[in-house]
Design a protein around this motif. Sequence first.
Motif, PDB file in Angstrom:
ATOM      1  N   ASN A 134       4.989   5.283   3.726  1.00 40.18           N
ATOM      2  CA  ASN A 134       4.703   4.513   2.342  1.00 40.18           C
ATOM      3  C   ASN A 134       5.083   3.053   2.588  1.00 40.18           C
ATOM      4  OD1 ASN A 134       3.880   6.722   0.960  1.00 40.18           O
ATOM      5  ND2 ASN A 134       5.862   7.194   0.283  1.00 40.18           N
ATOM      6  N   LEU A 135       6.006   2.603   3.436  1.00 42.98           N
ATOM      7  CA  LEU A 135       6.515   1.329   3.758  1.00 42.98           C
ATOM      8  C   LEU A 135       5.532   0.549   4.682  1.00 42.98           C
ATOM      9  CD1 LEU A 135      10.360   1.700   4.358  1.00 42.98           C
ATOM     10  CD2 LEU A 135       9.247   0.477   2.479  1.00 42.98           C
ATOM     11  N   GLU A 136       4.754   1.413   5.776  1.00 43.58           N
ATOM     12  CA  GLU A 136       3.962   0.982   6.651  1.00 43.58           C
ATOM     13  C   GLU A 136       2.800   0.329   5.717  1.00 43.58           C
ATOM     14  OE1 GLU A 136       1.044   2.316  10.234  1.00 43.58           O
ATOM     15  OE2 GLU A 136       3.202   3.109   9.864  1.00 43.58           O
ATOM     16  N   THR A 137       2.227   1.451   4.928  1.00 45.10           N
ATOM     17  CA  THR A 137       1.273   1.358   4.091  1.00 45.10           C
ATOM     18  C   THR A 137       1.272  -0.108   3.014  1.00 45.10           C
ATOM     19  OG1 THR A 137       0.459   3.484   3.938  1.00 45.10           O
ATOM     20  CG2 THR A 137      -0.381   2.402   2.337  1.00 45.10           C
ATOM     21  N   SER A 138       2.353  -0.167   2.516  1.00 40.93           N
ATOM     22  CA  SER A 138       2.592  -1.073   1.733  1.00 40.93           C
ATOM     23  C   SER A 138       2.645  -2.497   2.241  1.00 40.93           C
ATOM     24  CB  SER A 138       4.234  -1.032   0.968  1.00 40.93           C
ATOM     25  OG  SER A 138       4.354  -2.028  -0.007  1.00 40.93           O
ATOM     26  N   LEU A 139       3.278  -2.601   3.514  1.00 39.38           N
ATOM     27  CA  LEU A 139       3.271  -3.951   4.207  1.00 39.38           C
ATOM     28  C   LEU A 139       1.740  -4.071   4.945  1.00 39.38           C
ATOM     29  CD1 LEU A 139       6.367  -3.577   6.256  1.00 39.38           C
ATOM     30  CD2 LEU A 139       6.006  -4.997   4.306  1.00 39.38           C
ATOM     31  N   SER A 140       1.084  -3.150   5.047  1.00 40.81           N
ATOM     32  CA  SER A 140      -0.486  -3.419   5.693  1.00 40.81           C
ATOM     33  C   SER A 140      -1.395  -3.820   4.263  1.00 40.81           C
ATOM     34  CB  SER A 140      -0.853  -2.151   6.122  1.00 40.81           C
ATOM     35  OG  SER A 140      -0.317  -1.705   7.280  1.00 40.81           O
ATOM     36  N   LEU A 141      -0.894  -3.595   3.300  1.00 39.85           N
ATOM     37  CA  LEU A 141      -1.593  -3.771   1.944  1.00 39.85           C
ATOM     38  C   LEU A 141      -1.297  -5.472   1.782  1.00 39.85           C
ATOM     39  CD1 LEU A 141      -1.531  -0.959  -0.255  1.00 39.85           C
ATOM     40  CD2 LEU A 141      -3.593  -1.878   0.738  1.00 39.85           C
ATOM     41  N   LEU A 142      -0.077  -5.760   2.026  1.00 39.61           N
ATOM     42  CA  LEU A 142       0.361  -7.248   1.564  1.00 39.61           C
ATOM     43  C   LEU A 142      -0.381  -8.041   2.902  1.00 39.61           C
ATOM     44  CD1 LEU A 142       4.047  -6.607   0.760  1.00 39.61           C
ATOM     45  CD2 LEU A 142       2.232  -7.447  -0.813  1.00 39.61           C
TER      46      LEU A 142
END
Length: 247
Positions: A134-142
């Motif tokens: 989830n954290l990786e996905t969140s940072l990738s979206l940012l």
Amino acid sequence: MSSESEKDKERLIQAAKLFFFHIRDLVSFINRFVELFNLTMKTQILPMNLNEESCIKDFFEQMIRNFKEMQLMVDGKHKQMQKEPLCSKVLTAVTPAVEKCATIAPHHTAEDMLKNIQTSGAALVLKTSHVLENLETSLSLLMQFPIMGLRLSDLYREETKEQSDVTSDATTSEKSTSPEHPKATTEETLRKLQDVLSPENAHTPVDTAADELEQFVKSMEITLQVLQKSIKTMEGDISVLTQVQGK
């Protein structure tokens, strides 16, 4: 200059300053997360360094690399757990079960088994909670926001370093945004933010840039909240295991 335009300028400057301190908090929280991960998983992932003159994209890429590395370690430990049914069962047991496990396998001390259970337990929690993904996905979206091309110092520049030491205290942003801190070079900041956040044909470029950056800040706050909750959970798990080991 209309009062509305001045209001939009102030919104944009405040959003940039908040973004600056959110980045500092994000690096601080991630370093605390890495510290706890290393402790529970017996790894040696290096903490992040905050260089305000580096590109913002560099921060996010390094954070994503860290989470990918952690995910690989968790997956590896989880697969190993599947091959160790005895320890998998002990994961749900209390301290006496650790002593029994040590008796069954005398070449392992109870302390060794407990450490193994601690690592396996951490891997299981991280695997099932999907927090790393989830954290990786969140940072990738940012990472998709155009502001990634700027440097952190383009958004806000401190002239004093009285509070430059980044800590994992959740109040870092509140302390750092106090009136005592000097403002950045306003016009330069506004120009850079408008260049990257507003399309050429924008009717109100400052307003558009402010909207974009405020949305980015809100998205970052969600990531910070996930990190804080994960840190509290890991700290709680470590506290319980420490108490068990001390008995």
